[in-house]
Design a protein around this motif. Structure first.
Motif, mmCIF file in Angstrom:
data_model
loop_
_atom_site.group_PDB
_atom_site.id
_atom_site.type_symbol
_atom_site.label_atom_id
_atom_site.label_comp_id
_atom_site.label_asym_id
_atom_site.label_seq_id
_atom_site.Cartn_x
_atom_site.Cartn_y
_atom_site.Cartn_z
ATOM 1 N N THR A 1 -3.742 1.986 0.243
ATOM 2 C CA THR A 1 -3.878 0.536 0.309
ATOM 3 C C THR A 1 -5.028 0.083 -0.585
ATOM 4 O OG1 THR A 1 -4.105 -1.371 1.805
ATOM 5 C CG2 THR A 1 -5.479 0.559 2.263
ATOM 6 N N ARG B 1 -6.354 -3.037 0.469
ATOM 7 C CA ARG B 1 -6.870 -4.077 1.356
ATOM 8 C C ARG B 1 -7.974 -3.538 2.249
ATOM 9 N NH1 ARG B 1 -2.318 -8.049 3.782
ATOM 10 N NH2 ARG B 1 -4.086 -8.249 5.231
ATOM 11 N N ASP B 2 -9.057 -4.317 2.374
ATOM 12 C CA ASP B 2 -10.202 -3.902 3.177
ATOM 13 C C ASP B 2 -9.924 -3.966 4.672
ATOM 14 O OD1 ASP B 2 -11.708 -3.453 0.892
ATOM 15 O OD2 ASP B 2 -12.538 -5.483 0.869
ATOM 16 N N ASP B 3 -8.947 -4.784 5.077
ATOM 17 C CA ASP B 3 -8.686 -4.945 6.505
ATOM 18 C C ASP B 3 -7.735 -3.871 7.043
ATOM 19 O OD1 ASP B 3 -6.564 -5.963 5.038
ATOM 20 O OD2 ASP B 3 -6.020 -7.435 6.570
ATOM 21 N N LYS C 1 2.255 -5.550 8.270
ATOM 22 C CA LYS C 1 1.942 -5.439 6.847
ATOM 23 C C LYS C 1 3.213 -5.124 6.054
ATOM 24 C CE LYS C 1 -2.487 -5.864 7.581
ATOM 25 N NZ LYS C 1 -2.485 -5.859 9.066
ATOM 26 N N GLY D 1 -0.389 -6.091 -5.991
ATOM 27 C CA GLY D 1 -0.503 -6.928 -4.809
ATOM 28 C C GLY D 1 0.823 -7.298 -4.167
ATOM 29 N N ASP E 1 1.217 -4.362 0.702
ATOM 30 C CA ASP E 1 -0.069 -4.127 1.352
ATOM 31 C C ASP E 1 -0.382 -2.635 1.434
ATOM 32 O OD1 ASP E 1 -0.345 -6.891 1.921
ATOM 33 O OD2 ASP E 1 0.938 -6.657 3.687
#
Length: 340
Positions: A171, A173-175, A185, A235, A238
Motif C-alpha cells: 500500500t 496509504r498511511d492509514d 478499501k 492511486g 488502495d
C-alpha cells in the motif's frame, strides 16, 4: 564428429540467450531428479542432443510441434519476452533435435481464464504454472511435474537462488497499517486463482476473520501483476496483492524500474528463510514452492523425458555457452569452435 561439434556449439550459444530470458536469469532444477543433474564438464562431452536421434513414427500419434503453455502473470508481451527463448528456441535446439524427424516447441502465453480450457482441449502439451494452478491441473487432468524452478535474484550485491516465493500486501496509504485495515478499501490482485497475487493474501484475510470478497470496498482482478503495481502507484487502488519481487521488477513505459520508495509492505513476516538462508524480500505471507514445468498425460514419455533432460541442463549449457560467447567476442567464431 565435426557436424556434432557444430551442433553442440550452436546449442551452447542459444542457451546463453535462453537462460538470460528465463525469468530474469532463473535456473531450472528438479526436486525429484537432482542426482541426475549433469555437470558442465559432462555436458561438454555429451553429444546426445546432436546424434543418435530417436526414431518417431507419425502414425503413432507423434506431432511435429509441441506447445508449452505459460501463465502470463505480467501480460502476454512480457511472457513472450521472458520465456520464448527458453521454451521455443532452446527446447527446439536440444530436446527437439533428439528425434527423427526433429520436433519443434512453441510457447503460448495464457491468462487465468484460458489455462483450464487449453489443457482440457489439449491445445497445450506442457505447462509452466504456479503450484496452485498446477495442483488443480494435476488433480483434474493428471499432469505430472518434470522440473521446478529456482529463481536467481541479485539483492544488495548478493545472489540468491530461491526455491520459494511469498505474497505481498502493498500500500501507499498511511492509514493502512495492518491486515484488518483492508476493510472498505479498494484491493487489486491478478486473479482469484493467482497464488502470489491473490490466494496467499486471501488466506491471511480469512485467518484474520475477514471475508476477502465482502470486506473490501472493491476487489479488482487485473490478470497482470504489473498492472496491480502501476495502479497502486497511480492511486487507482488502495492495496495491491503481488508476489515477492514483483514490486522490484515492475517497469514504466520506458522500461525503467518504477519508484517504489513510497510503498509499504503490510505485516511482513519475520525470520523467513530457505535452507537456513534469510529470504531477501519482505513477504506478508509464508513461502511456497516456486513454479514448475509439467507434461500433460497425452504427451508420450519419450518426449517428456527429453524435455526434462534439456531443462535440467539449461544452466550447465549456459555456463559453457558464456565461455564460448566470451571467446567469440574476443577471438571470432572460427577460433572458438574447438574450445574445451
Amino acid at each position: 564428429h565435426s557436424s556434432t561439434r557444430m551442433c553442440l556449439f550452436l546449442i551452447l550459444l542459444i542457451t546463453v540467450i535462453s537462460t538470460d530470458a528465463l525469468y530474469s536469469n532463473s535456473t531450472i532444477r528438479s526436486s525429484r531428479f537432482d542426482s541426475a543433474h549433469p555437470t558442465s564438464r559432462q555436458l561438454q562431452a555429451d553429444d546426445s542432443s546432436c546424434e543418435n536421434p530417436i526414431q518417431l513414427d507419425p502414425e503413432q500419434g507423434y506431432k511435429s510441434v509441441y506447445v508449452v503453455g505459460v501463465l502470463a502473470i505480467r501480460g502476454f508481451d512480457d511472457a513472450f519476452a521472458e520465456f520464448n527463448a527458453s521454451f521455443n528456441t532452446y527446447l527446439s535446439a536440444t530436446a527437439g533435435q533428439r528425434f527423427d524427424p526433429p520436433i519443434r516447441f512453441e510457447m503460448k502465453p495464457l491468462n487465468f481464464s484460458e489455462i483450464f480450457s487449453d489443457v482440457e482441449s489439449k491445445e497445450v502439451d506442457f505447462i509452466y504454472f504456479n503450484p496452485s494452478a498446477y495442483s488443480c491441473i494435476e488433480s483434474e487432468y493428471e499432469a505430472h511435474s518434470l522440473v521446478s524452478q529456482v529463481s536467481r535474484r541479485k539483492v544488495g550485491g548478493q545472489v540468491y537462488d530461491l526455491k520459494k516465493f511469498g505474497g505481498v500486501i502493498a500500500t501507499t496509504r498511511d492509514d493502512i497499517q495492518t491486515i484488518t485495515d483492508l476493510k472498505d478499501k479498494v484491493i487489486a490482485a491478478a486473479s482469484i486463482s493467482g497464488l502470489g497475487s491473490g490466494q496467499m493474501q486471501f488466506q491471511l484475510m480469512i485467518e484474520a476473520g475477514m471475508n476477502y470478497l465482502q470486506d473490501p470496498k472493491q476487489l479488482i482482478f487485473t490478470s497482470d501483476q504489473e498492472l496491480v503495481v502501476q495502479g497502486l502507484l497511480d492511486g487507482d487502488f488502495d492495496v495491491g496483492f503481488v508476489r515477492t519481487d514483483q514490486l522490484e521488477r515492475t517497469t514504466d513505459a520506458d522500461g525503467n524500474p518504477v519508484d517504489i520508495s513510497n510503498v509499504r509492505i503490510i505485516d511482513p513476516k519475520p525470520g523467513l528463510a530457505i535452507d537456513g538462508v534469510p529470504f531477501p524480500f519482505l513477504s506478508s505471507t509464508d513461502l511456497f514452492a516456486e513454479w514448475n514445468v509439467a507434461a500433460l498425460t497425452h504427451v508420450d514419455p519419450l518426449i517428456s523425458e527429453e524435455v526434462q533432460r534439456a531443462l535440467l541442463g539449461i544452466q550447465d549449457y549456459s555456463d559453457v555457452g558464456k565461455v564460448v560467447s566470451d571467446c567469440i567476442a574476443a577471438n571470432g567464431t572460427e577460433a572458438c569452435q574447438n574450445i574445451n
